[in-house]
Design a protein around this motif. Structure first.
Motif, short mmCIF file in Angstrom:
data_model
loop_
_atom_site.label_atom_id
_atom_site.label_comp_id
_atom_site.label_asym_id
_atom_site.label_seq_id
_atom_site.Cartn_x
_atom_site.Cartn_y
_atom_site.Cartn_z
N THR A 96 27.34 15.21 87.56
CA THR A 96 27.56 16.57 87.63
C THR A 96 27.62 17.54 86.27
OG1 THR A 96 29.36 15.89 89.36
CG2 THR A 96 29.71 18.10 87.98
N PRO A 97 26.91 18.12 86.11
CA PRO A 97 26.92 19.06 84.93
C PRO A 97 28.18 19.64 84.77
CG PRO A 97 25.58 20.33 86.61
CD PRO A 97 26.13 19.08 87.21
N ILE A 98 28.65 19.76 83.23
CA ILE A 98 29.73 20.42 83.02
C ILE A 98 29.74 21.86 83.02
CG2 ILE A 98 31.49 20.65 81.01
CD1 ILE A 98 30.96 17.85 80.01
N ARG A 99 30.52 22.47 84.19
CA ARG A 99 30.24 23.74 84.22
C ARG A 99 31.76 24.50 83.72
NH1 ARG A 99 27.69 21.91 89.01
NH2 ARG A 99 29.66 21.95 90.04
N ILE A 100 31.32 25.49 82.68
CA ILE A 100 32.43 26.21 82.16
C ILE A 100 32.50 27.59 82.71
CG2 ILE A 100 33.50 26.69 79.99
CD1 ILE A 100 33.19 23.85 80.51
N LEU A 101 33.47 28.10 83.05
CA LEU A 101 33.56 29.41 83.71
C LEU A 101 34.30 30.23 82.57
CD1 LEU A 101 35.49 28.65 87.04
CD2 LEU A 101 33.00 28.87 86.55
N ALA A 102 33.37 31.33 82.28
CA ALA A 102 33.49 32.23 81.29
C ALA A 102 32.63 33.49 81.29
CB ALA A 102 33.51 31.47 79.80
N THR A 103 33.08 34.41 80.67
CA THR A 103 32.29 35.85 80.64
C THR A 103 31.36 35.34 79.63
OG1 THR A 103 34.34 37.10 81.36
CG2 THR A 103 32.73 38.32 80.34
N GLU A 104 30.27 35.55 80.01
CA GLU A 104 28.92 35.36 79.00
C GLU A 104 28.92 36.53 77.78
OE1 GLU A 104 25.52 34.58 80.96
OE2 GLU A 104 26.43 32.93 82.09
N GLU A 105 28.99 37.69 78.02
CA GLU A 105 28.99 38.73 77.38
C GLU A 105 30.15 39.55 77.08
OE1 GLU A 105 25.52 41.05 78.41
OE2 GLU A 105 24.08 39.37 78.29
N MET A 106 30.64 39.96 75.81
CA MET A 106 31.66 40.75 75.63
C MET A 106 31.58 41.69 74.58
SD MET A 106 35.00 38.48 76.12
CE MET A 106 35.92 39.66 75.99
N LYS A 107 32.05 43.13 74.56
CA LYS A 107 31.89 43.94 73.49
C LYS A 107 33.36 44.10 72.91
CE LYS A 107 28.09 46.63 75.05
NZ LYS A 107 27.48 47.81 75.58
N VAL A 108 33.68 43.78 71.69
CA VAL A 108 34.72 43.89 70.77
C VAL A 108 34.58 45.05 69.68
CG1 VAL A 108 36.39 42.76 69.46
CG2 VAL A 108 35.33 41.52 71.23
N THR A 109 35.59 45.70 69.89
CA THR A 109 35.73 47.14 68.98
C THR A 109 36.61 46.66 67.68
OG1 THR A 109 35.62 48.55 70.84
CG2 THR A 109 36.49 49.42 68.65
N CYS A 110 36.12 47.04 66.55
CA CYS A 110 36.85 46.52 65.46
C CYS A 110 37.87 47.43 65.12
CB CYS A 110 35.74 46.47 64.23
SG CYS A 110 34.48 45.29 64.45
N ASP A 111 38.95 47.48 65.98
CA ASP A 111 40.01 48.29 66.05
C ASP A 111 41.34 47.65 65.69
OD1 ASP A 111 40.33 46.96 68.05
OD2 ASP A 111 40.38 49.17 69.30
N ASN A 112 41.40 46.10 65.31
CA ASN A 112 42.38 45.30 64.80
C ASN A 112 43.39 45.00 66.21
OD1 ASN A 112 43.67 43.84 62.92
ND2 ASN A 112 45.37 45.49 62.52
N ASN A 113 42.86 45.25 67.29
CA ASN A 113 43.69 44.89 68.65
C ASN A 113 43.17 43.64 68.94
OD1 ASN A 113 44.88 47.34 69.20
ND2 ASN A 113 43.00 48.57 69.94
N PRO A 114 44.06 42.82 69.73
CA PRO A 114 43.75 41.47 69.93
C PRO A 114 42.91 41.53 71.05
CG PRO A 114 45.88 42.10 70.53
CD PRO A 114 45.41 43.03 69.76
N VAL A 115 41.61 40.66 71.22
CA VAL A 115 40.79 40.31 72.20
C VAL A 115 40.60 38.69 72.46
CG1 VAL A 115 38.48 40.63 73.09
CG2 VAL A 115 39.57 42.33 71.77
N SER A 116 40.84 38.58 73.82
CA SER A 116 40.92 36.87 74.22
C SER A 116 39.54 36.61 74.64
CB SER A 116 41.94 36.61 74.92
OG SER A 116 43.32 36.68 74.58
N LEU A 117 38.76 35.63 74.29
CA LEU A 117 37.85 34.95 74.97
C LEU A 117 38.38 33.57 75.53
CD1 LEU A 117 35.29 34.58 71.90
CD2 LEU A 117 35.85 36.85 73.34
N ASN A 118 38.24 33.61 76.91
CA ASN A 118 38.65 32.47 77.81
C ASN A 118 37.45 31.70 78.36
OD1 ASN A 118 41.51 33.39 77.77
ND2 ASN A 118 40.45 35.30 78.84
N CYS A 119 37.76 30.21 78.25
CA CYS A 119 37.00 29.30 79.01
C CYS A 119 37.74 28.39 79.78
CB CYS A 119 36.21 28.37 77.79
SG CYS A 119 34.72 29.31 77.10
N CYS A 120 37.45 28.16 81.00
CA CYS A 120 37.91 27.00 81.77
C CYS A 120 36.92 26.25 82.48
CB CYS A 120 38.62 27.80 83.02
SG CYS A 120 40.41 28.84 82.22
#
Length: 1309
Positions: free
Chosen positions: A379-403
């Motif tokens: 079985t290939p290791i399949r990781i669920l995650a959003t492949e593309e994200m846009k982050v604004t440099c406004d000091n707000n927290p943004v989470s990258l998730n991998c499962c």
């Protein structure tokens, strides 16, 4: 120590027997040294076999001794030698003995069956080491009570159960090791094979079996622990005898000795080949695979353990068809551990998907083979995650998730980043849930000027405990508060406008999962509502109900983020009530999206019986649906469960009504498939996806009972992927067929039955998907390609430049006992383009899934084979196929193909363009002129094409139609000739109007019948439109025949019963034509309009109304049978009225004769026409006899002749008019001299012999003649209605001449 197996009849002194035997042994071995003899006798209790084995048990006892009640004993004998060199001569001598050893004539007590050396004690240093011989070992309790041996000098290391220090003083000695085993053996006889050896009841079979089993019993009885031997069968190859031996595991030396004994005890005429003995034991090899879940890149260990001591172990990879040796990626280690266990380990380093498949571990010891198989999936290791994200440099927290999709014990989850700018984050890892979160907080200092739009790749990498590594890249694009510049330029000047834009995400409506879909809440109760998404963003979520809005509570649960609200029924002003509840997701830009509605039913609660904390509450009979991930379905690792579960309240409990749940891995693949077909690079992603689908499907095949919707999801996935516009290579096709092989396996059949009960088109959808993949298959190098699986096989050929070759492919499925062949002549292949691929796929189990056509009448009894060509074919394409019919006596075989357009596009079997070429035993040869999925249907009610019955029916039909058409044409000519003579009153006029239209309608129907036969060749119409037209007109005109007969009957009923009423001729004609042609037209038009749009108006094998699909034939049968019953009833009433008229309603003699003539016509025509279609109806139902087919054909073909005889020529006035028209002058003179006594008798007159026969047949006699008839004529009256008054008139003529009498009579005819 020696172990002897004895079989005494009267064992009075076993010690004496043992002593005598040992003296013989010492004498032959010349051992004259000091002996110390001890014997310990252990009786061996014989087990009784099952009743089927009692005869074999008696044979065993008969071999061992002459007494059927003989007991067996094992005697342990201890012998001491001063010189250890005497041991080997003793062993050699014992090995040379032939067993059993019979007792002498003076001592009938004992037969010696076997002697084995079990334990040998040797001095080792200052100690005595006692070791067990092969296949023997010390009992476990002795190993625990005594000291075990240690390594010393050249003495091999021993195990605690095979070597002890010192001999136990009170025994026992070494015992046989292992449990009972069954040896599946075979041996060849160098004699010719005879077919009777396949018949277990034949004399030859019984003779071979008896002789061989007797020899086997005598030979194998020397084996330790021997219990039973049975011959199981014979097969060709000279004669190969297969048999089974029940014993403990024997040594190879002892087995060779037993085989030699068998040779000696068998008659030499059998010519047994000693070198052909083969044995496979039931001893199971312990086969373990570490780890259980294998990821690409893992180091995998496959370990085989066996109690048989041998290091001769080979490893074989089935898919690669090669033995595995030590190399850079494979390591094989085999050894015997502690002289007790054989261990072999295959290590695969950095495993790849190409290493997946079935592995065979085979241990060989002399003639014995111990084999074990296991299949591994990578079985290939399949990781669920959003492949593309846009982050604004406004000091707000943004989470990258991998499962991880599959939750295992990961050793580590690592985060890495690559890019022009460095913006680190804080990882939070939960190894138990298989998820990791990486939180970024980017500010303006980390996004310097000019870095807007810079992309940084963050990678989360999962590391398994066995070395596999797999990751997912997340491309994060950083923007400086989203500043957009708009520049206006004009010559050398320009103007710049700037605008800061911030993009805030929102979930899509289909991605919002709601619970419950529908809920019932008591007026004083409460219920939890929730909306869940797969991403953790900063949303404001509210629940809206009517004009009310409630803020939701956020809850993070593993990989899901849910928003909940506890609804209180008391917050609603009115109850009971039905409401719709929505949840609104609002982002920072104040944009919102609404979920699908959740139905809420507020009830009083008095009738609520079912209560469940997960499902909810409901009244008896209530049906609700819940998303499977929110129901009581067991959770599945790797993500949310998909599908819907349907519950029904029965009594006081919720019961599952329908389970459409999809396991998490398959649900994830389904979502990815939907995304893939929308992707611009779908063709590059398809190969990897098909491989993942094959692996995941193989793993969930045993979970179908819990997630039956997974099967439907896999079919939908294949259907989606088959539409991707790309070419399929051999590896991709292998993965497709591997998936198909899994979903057509036996564990899946119960779920397929559920689909059949729900009348879905899943099986047809699967077949269509496989055909689409087949049409896009391209072989890279080879001309021929072959793929074999248990439940599906594929063969393909590529058309190359040069002379075409015949396409011939064979398929054999030994597990299903099915085979099939397909052939396309090279002349057909010559018309194909170079590079075209011909692909044939065969399915042995699809016949049970595509079991029935739309009505469940026909059952496929063979393989299902589909043949496709990569390029479109415009001309008819002839293909020959041969099927094995598993039920040759079940009915008439019919060659069919699967038509995807039938049954409202759910598919069904169709015989168009296919016919049976030859039937030879269980082999059926078919020929078709198109390519698709073919099989054989059993049609028990249709005559076999080309059979004697079919030929007979054709001859009857065509001869009968010729007579019928000629007769009907003659009838119309006769009516035209005598029309003026026989239509002198209103009753006769309407009668002949009906007869003419009956004849004309039947004549046109017969002509259209011939047209239908001409446009239908073999089993399919040459022109579909012409076939539909022919069916319509045959239906219409045959119905017209019956409705004109109904008109005739109703007219008769009216003229007799309503005698004082009179209707004009024009009104009667209008009613007659409306009934005779209007009603049939309405019925025919409605029938064709209701069935033809679905293309189920006509039959597949004839131009006539469909029966199998729509029962359209009832649109003819029901009106016809109703008319038959009505006309027969009218006939009975009319005859009763004529025979017993009431006062005042007695018609005149002429009216009576005319009405009686009508009654005769209806009384004869109606049974004939009615019985015709009665037998026709009988042929429709299953089980109809061939007699019905013959009778129906006879009656139907000669209808025109019946109408001519009984509707036209049987009319006496017609006969008289014809005689008058064509008689000579001398006959006219003779007629003029005739009197009313009726001296002239026409051939069809009431007094002629032929007429008398018909009258007698229907219980009638000739009308009275002479004066009495004249008086009845003079006294008869006819009632006529005129201006509201009634006048009575006498007949116009009273002459006694024949001409006048006949004219008067004909007025009432």
């Amino acid at each position: 120590m020696l172990a002897k197996q004895l079989s005494p009849k009267e064992m009075k002194s076993p010690r004496r027997t043992t002593l005598c035997f040992m003296i013989i042994v010492i004498y032959f071995s010349q051992a004259t040294l000091n002996l110390n003899l001890e014997s310990i006798v252990h009786p061996l209790i014989l087990r009784e076999h099952e009743p089927a084995g009692k005869e074999l048990l008696r044979q065993k006892r008969a071999v061992a001794s002459s007494s059927p009640a003989a007991e067996e004993y094992t005697v342990d004998v201890q012998i001491s030698f001063e010189n250890a060199s005497f041991l080997e001569p003793i062993k050699a001598y014992l090995h040379s003995l032939s067993f059993p050893i019979q007792g002498n004539s003076t001592d009938q007590a004992t037969n010696i069956l076997n002697i084995e050396v079990t334990t040998v004690c040797r001095p080792t240093g200052n100690e005595i080491w006692c070791s067990c011989e092969t296949v023997y070992r010390w009992p476990q309790e002795k190993c625990l009570q005594n000291l075990t041996c240690q390594e010393h000098g050249s003495v091999p290391a021993g195990h605690h159960c095979s070597c002890l220090k010192g001999l136990p003083p009170k025994g026992p000695f070494c015992q046989l090791q292992g449990a009972d085993v069954t040896l599946r053996m075979s041996v060849r006889l160098n004699v010719g094979f005879q077919e009777d050896l396949k018949n277990t009841s034949s004399a030859l079979y019984r003779s071979y079996k008896t002789d061989l089993e007797t020899a086997f019993w005598k030979g194998y009885s020397i084996l330790p622990g021997f219990k039973l031997v049975t011959v199981t069968g014979f097969r060709p190859g000279s004669v190969v005898v297969t048999y089974e031996v029940q014993t403990t595991t024997p040594s190879p030396e002892l087995m060779h000795k037993a085989n030699e004994q068998v040779m000696q005890n068998l008659n030499q005429t059998y010519k047994m080949d000693y070198s052909s003995f083969q044995a496979v034991t039931s001893n199971e090899t312990k086969f373990t695979i570490i780890p259980e879940i294998i990821f690409e890149g893992d180091t995998v260990n496959l370990v085989c353990e066996n109690e048989v001591l041998s290091s001769n172990v080979t490893w074989h990879h089935v898919e690669r068809r090669s033995d595995l040796q030590n190399s850079s990626r494979f390591s094989v280690y085999s050894a015997v551990l502690n002289n007790v266990t054989s261990v072999s380990r295959l290590t695969i380093y950095n495993i790849t998907p190409g290493d997946a498949g079935e592995y065979i571990c085979k241990l060989t010891l002399d003639i014995f083979e111990y084999e074990s198989r296991k299949k591994i999936d990578v079985t290939p290791i399949r990781i669920l995650a959003t492949e593309e994200m846009k982050v604004t440099c406004d000091n707000n927290p943004v989470s990258l998730n991998c499962c991880s999709e599959i939750n295992v014990n990961w050793s580590a989850i690592e985060w890495k980043q690559e890019g022009k700018i460095n913006i680190p984050g804080n990882p939070e890892t939960d190894l138990e849930s298989g998820c990791s979160r990486y939180t970024l907080r980017a500010d303006g200092t980390q996004c310097p000027s000019g870095s807007a739009g810079t992309t940084v790749v963050y990678a989360c990498e999962f590391v398994s405990s066995h070395g596999a590594r797999g990751g997912k890249n997340i491309e994060v694009t950083f923007t400086s508060v989203g500043t957009y510049h708009c520049v206006f330029r004009y010559k050398n000047s320009y103007s710049v406008a700037t605008k800061d834009v911030t993009v805030h995400p929102l979930p899509l409506e289909p991605d919002i999962m709601v619970d419950p879909l529908e809920a019932t809440v008591p007026c004083k109760g409460s219920h939890h509502f929730r909306c869940c998404i797969e991403e953790d963003e900063d949303y404001k979520v509210t629940f809206q109900m009517d004009s009310l809005s409630f803020l939701a509570e956020k809850e993070v649960k593993g990989k899901q983020v849910c928003y909940k609200y506890n609804f209180m029924a008391s917050s609603v002003s009115r109850c009971p009530k039905k409401l719709d509840i929505f949840c609104h997701f609002t982002n920072a830009a104040n944009n919102s999206v609404r979920s699908s509605s959740m139905k809420l039913n507020l009830v009083s609660g008095e009738k609520i019986m079912c209560r469940d904390p997960t499902i909810g509450v409901g009244e008896p009979g209530k049906v609700i649906q819940k998303l499977c991930q929110f129901s009581n379905v067991p959770s599945s690792p790797g993500g949310p469960t998909g599908g819907i579960m349907t519950y029904k309240c029965v009594g006081s409990h919720w019961e599952v009504k329908k389970n459409d749940c999809i396991s998490a891995p398959i649900n994830s693949l389904l979502q990815l498939a939907k995304d893939l077909i929308k992707s611009p690079c779908q063709d590059t992603k398809l190969p990897t996806y098909l491989k993942d689908l094959s692996v995941s499907t193989g793993k969930v095949k045993h979970e179908v009972s819990s997630f039956p919707g997974s099967l439907g999801a896999i079919i939908n996935i294949l259907d989606l992927l088959s539409t991707v516009p790309t070419q399929v290579n051999s590896e991709m096709m292998t993965n497709v067929l591997s998936t198909v092989n899994t979903i057509l396996s036996k564990p899946m059949l119960s779920t397929w039955q559920v689909f059949q009960q729900q009348q879905t088109n899943q099986s047809s959808q699967l077949l269509d998907s496989v055909e689409r993949f087949s049409r896009t298959l391209r072989s890279e190098d080879s001309t021929f390609l072959s793929i074999n699986q248990t439940n599906v096989q594929m063969r393909s050929m590529v058309i190359k430049p040069g002379p075409p070759k015949t396409y011939k492919q064979s398929f054999v499925f030994s597990d299903s006992d099915l085979w099939g062949n397909v052939a396309i002549d090279k002349c057909e292949l010559g018309s194909l383009q170079w590079g075209s691929s011909i692909v044939t796929v065969a399915f042995p189990t699809l016949k049970t899934i595509l079991t029935q056509d739309g009505q469940g009448k026909n059952i496929a009894n063979s393989l299902v084979m589909t043949t496709t060509v990569s390029h479109n074919i415009t001309l008819p394409f002839r293909i020959s196929m041969t099927f094995k019919n598993i039920n040759p006596s079940g009915g008439v075989p019919q060659c069919v193909f699967w038509n995807f357009n039938l049954a409202n596009y759910t598919g069904g079997w169709d015989s168009s363009g296919c016919y049976v070429n030859r039937v030879d035993g269980d082999s059926v040869s078919c020929i078709c002129d198109h390519l698709t999925s073919f099989s054989i249907l059993m049609s028990p009610d249709s005559p076999y094409p080309g059979s004697l019955l079919e030929i007979l029916l054709d001859i009857i039909s065509y001869i009968g139609l010729c007579f019928s058409i000629l007769s009907l044409a003659s009838c119309l000519v006769v009516e035209a000739v005598v029309w003026k003579s026989v239509t002198k009153n209103r009753t006769s006029y309407m009668r002949h109007i009906c007869i003419v239209n009956i004849a004309a309608s039947l004549l046109v129907a017969d002509i259209w019948f011939i047209v239908a036969a001409a446009i239908h060749d073999h089993f399919y119409p040459l022109n579909e439109t012409a076939c539909v037209a022919a069916t319509f007109f045959i239906h219409f005109f045959y119905l017209s025949v019956f409705f004109w007969m109904l008109t005739l009957g109703l007219m008769l009923f009216y003229r007799l019963v309503f005698i004082l009423h009179d209707t004009s001729k024009s009104i009667q004609k209008t009613i007659a034509f409306s009934l005779g042609y209007g009603c049939p037209l309405v019925i025919s038009v409605i029938t064709v309009g209701a069935t033809q749009p679905q293309e189920v108006y006509t039959r597949k094998n004839a131009c006539w109304l469909n029966w199998e699909d729509t029962k359209a034939l009832l649109a003819f049968v029901i009106p016809a049978l109703i008319i038959v019953v009505v006309n027969m009833t009218i006939t009975v009433v009319v005859i009763s009225k004529i025979l017993r008229p009431s006062i005042g309603d007695k018609p005149s003699k002429q009216e009576k004769s005319s009405l009686f003539q009508i009654s005769k016509s209806i009384g004869v025509l109606t049974p004939l026409l009615g019985l015709t279609w009665g037998f026709g109806l009988a042929t429709v139902f299953q089980g109809s006899n061939a007699v019905f087919h013959i009778i129906f054909t006879l009656l139907n073909a000669f209808q025109g002749l019946f109408i001519l005889l009984f509707g036209c020529l049987w009319d006496q006035k017609v006969q008289e008019a014809l005689l008058k028209k064509f008689s000579l002058s001398r006959w006219s003179s003779q007629h003029s001299k005739s009197t009313s006594l009726g001296s002239s008798t026409p051939v069809f007159s009431m007094s002629s012999p032929i007429s008398r026969r018909f009258n007698n047949l229907f219980g009638k006699t000739a009308a009275p003649k002479g004066p009495q008839a004249v008086m009845e004529t003079l006294l008869a009256v006819a009632a006529h209605q005129s201006d509201g008054t009634y006048n009575v008139s006498t007949p116009e003529a009273t002459s006694s001449s024949l001409e006048n009498t006949s004219s008067a009579y004909s007025l009432l005819n």
